[in-house]
Design a protein around this motif. Structure first.
Motif, PDB file in Angstrom:
ATOM      1  N   LYS A 134      45.469  45.095  41.137  1.00 30.08           N
ATOM      2  CA  LYS A 134      45.166  46.191  40.228  1.00 30.08           C
ATOM      3  C   LYS A 134      46.468  46.701  39.642  1.00 30.08           C
ATOM      4  O   LYS A 134      47.390  47.076  40.374  1.00 30.08           O
ATOM      5  N   PHE A 171      37.477  37.733  44.182  1.00 31.64           N
ATOM      6  CA  PHE A 171      36.553  38.610  43.475  1.00 31.64           C
ATOM      7  C   PHE A 171      35.229  37.871  43.346  1.00 31.64           C
ATOM      8  O   PHE A 171      35.205  36.692  42.997  1.00 31.64           O
ATOM      9  N   PHE A 177      34.369  41.820  47.128  1.00 32.69           N
ATOM     10  CA  PHE A 177      35.579  41.082  47.451  1.00 32.69           C
ATOM     11  C   PHE A 177      35.424  40.422  48.812  1.00 32.69           C
ATOM     12  O   PHE A 177      34.851  41.009  49.726  1.00 32.69           O
ATOM     13  N   LYS A 231      42.486  37.103  48.669  1.00 33.16           N
ATOM     14  CA  LYS A 231      41.292  37.875  48.339  1.00 33.16           C
ATOM     15  C   LYS A 231      40.615  37.284  47.105  1.00 33.16           C
ATOM     16  O   LYS A 231      41.275  36.974  46.115  1.00 33.16           O
ATOM     17  N   ALA A 280      41.123  37.239  43.205  1.00 31.94           N
ATOM     18  CA  ALA A 280      41.255  38.629  42.766  1.00 31.94           C
ATOM     19  C   ALA A 280      42.657  38.870  42.214  1.00 31.94           C
ATOM     20  O   ALA A 280      43.637  38.351  42.743  1.00 31.94           O
TER      21      ALA A 280
END
Length: 95
Positions: free
Chosen positions: A82, A6, A48, A4, A79
């Motif tokens: 989180k 960003f 994304f 992924k 990415a």
């Protein structure tokens, strides 16, 4: 394995389809999404893009970082996951 990316500094007018189109020339995309504000529905200026394979994602970062998309210079990077603190709320327990 998928990777992924960003994508930051998006134009307010960039939508999911435009984001997908800009990145699709670099490989198979499994998802492309512009993040929107849940109250207004307006773009938050980032999104994304998930590539089906790591090599395609790496090529897209090299080719598209600091390039123009819809009149804005975009930032493209891998990415980061989180992170959450132990309380699960993403906030520090410090007062």
């Amino acid at each position: 394995m998928s990777k992924k990316l960003f994508v930051g500094s998006l134009s307010w007018g960039t939508n999911d389809d435009a984001l997908r189109d800009a990145f699709a020339v670099h490989g198979e995309i499994s998802e492309a999404v512009v993040i929107t504000d849940r109250d207004t529905g307006r773009s938050r200026g980032f999104g994304f893009v998930t590539f089906a394979d790591d090599d395609s994602a790496d090529k897209a970062v090299a080719a598209l970082n600091q390039t123009d998309l819809d009149g804005r210079t975009i930032k493209v990077d891998v990415a980061q996951a989180k992170s959450r603190d132990r309380d699960g709320g993403g906030r520090s327990n410090r007062w």
